[in-house]
Scaffold this motif. Structure first.
Motif, PDB file in Angstrom:
ATOM      1  N   LEU A  88       0.804  -1.095  -0.020  1.00 19.96           N
ATOM      2  CA  LEU A  88       0.095   0.053  -0.156  1.00 19.96           C
ATOM      3  C   LEU A  88       0.792   1.349   0.150  1.00 19.96           C
ATOM      4  O   LEU A  88       0.475   2.282  -0.708  1.00 19.96           O
ATOM      5  CB  LEU A  88      -0.814  -0.094   1.235  1.00 19.96           C
ATOM      6  N   THR A 112      -6.453  -0.332  -4.535  1.00 19.52           N
ATOM      7  CA  THR A 112      -6.387  -1.050  -3.222  1.00 19.52           C
ATOM      8  C   THR A 112      -7.518  -2.142  -3.295  1.00 19.52           C
ATOM      9  O   THR A 112      -7.457  -3.164  -2.875  1.00 19.52           O
ATOM     10  CB  THR A 112      -6.359  -0.302  -2.035  1.00 19.52           C
ATOM     11  N   SER A 149      -5.277   1.637   5.033  1.00 21.88           N
ATOM     12  CA  SER A 149      -5.048   2.249   3.416  1.00 21.88           C
ATOM     13  C   SER A 149      -4.913   3.585   3.093  1.00 21.88           C
ATOM     14  O   SER A 149      -3.921   4.092   2.570  1.00 21.88           O
ATOM     15  CB  SER A 149      -5.703   1.335   2.547  1.00 21.88           C
ATOM     16  N   THR A 159      -0.905   4.805   2.145  1.00 24.57           N
ATOM     17  CA  THR A 159      -0.816   5.467   0.631  1.00 24.57           C
ATOM     18  C   THR A 159      -0.568   6.657   0.742  1.00 24.57           C
ATOM     19  O   THR A 159       0.458   7.138  -0.109  1.00 24.57           O
ATOM     20  CB  THR A 159      -2.289   5.157  -0.049  1.00 24.57           C
TER      21      THR A 159
END
Length: 254
Positions: free
Chosen positions: A74, A116, A164, A168
């Motif tokens: 990620l 994702t 996430s 990210t």
């Protein structure tokens, strides 16, 4: 086109993953070697798990160990989304688009989150298919084992989805650092997010009442403490998005 439509057009553009021209220009031999290595690893993993399944010594939930590197994946999804602008020499075009830098960064971030979701759906689907094949072919396993496998994996993937947004955007921040006023602390960011992040990631199970990384990876429910940590991560992600937009607007060093 309204502002909302324009922003989502940027998201759709970012979602169409652009490869690196440098990697595309690699020799065909190098590409085939990479495919060969990955194929050998995959064949080896399937053979090993099949051996243990045949001997009735495989816990299907152990298969989720293969996904414990997802936090780093990620991070590098976010990192690559911005790094490619410089690798492809398109950063000038991207930065001069007639839109706020907050939109440009936010579009990359949302595109990473959508990507994702697709990756996680694919992982769950392939894992379920493989576990089902084992349950059908190996007499020691049943569809009930597959159900347990899905529940444990679903809990782990939902946890990763919850974190996430933070993971990210930290990747995007690290990719932007060498081209902004953060350039002097770029090595520190790598140590902090890779080294320190790895230590925190390994210690999360203990912090949230779980005795091991395996338990964290296979727990079908998410604790309230973990949910609170996710919410904090979302808030931090929003702050970091605004920080990156500010740096690219006011503190850009090319």
């Amino acid at each position: 086109m309204t502002s909302n439509e324009t922003f989502w057009a940027l998201v759709r553009h970012e979602f169409k993953l652009k490869g690196s021209w440098r990697k595309q220009n690699r020799s065909p031999i190098a590409k085939w070697w990479w495919i060969g290595y990955v194929s050998l690893l995959l064949i080896g993993a399937i053979a090993l798990t099949a051996y243990f399944a045949i001997n009735s010594s495989l816990n299907l939930e152990y298969l989720w160990f293969a996904t414990l590197g997802l936090p780093y994946i990620l991070f590098f999804l976010g990192f690559g989304s911005l790094k490619r602008e410089w690798e492809n020499d398109t950063y000038g075009w991207w930065l001069t688009l007639p839109y706020p830098r907050l939109w440009l960064v936010g579009a990359k971030w949302l595109a990473c989150l959508l990507r994702t979701l697709l990756i996680f759906i694919g992982i769950l689907a392939l894992g379920t298919l493989y576990a089902t094949i084992i349950a059908i072919l190996a007499p020691s396993y049943s569809l009930a084992d597959v159900g347990s496998f899905i529940r444990s994996g679903g809990g782990w993937l939902l946890t990763m989805i919850g974190f996430s947004p933070l993971l990210t955007i930290l990747g995007i921040l690290t990719a932007s650092a060498p081209y902004t006023a953060l350039r002097p602390i770029t090595p520190i960011l790598w140590v902090l997010f890779m080294g320190g992040g790895g230590m925190i990631y390994a210690d999360i199970p203990g912090n949230f009442g779980e005795p091991s990384v395996y338990d964290a990876a296979t727990t079908p429910t998410i604790s309230w403490n973990m949910l609170a940590a996710m919410v904090v991560g979302w808030v931090v992600a929003y702050v970091v998005i605004r920080l990156i937009a500010y740096l690219l607007e006011k503190k850009l060093h090319i």
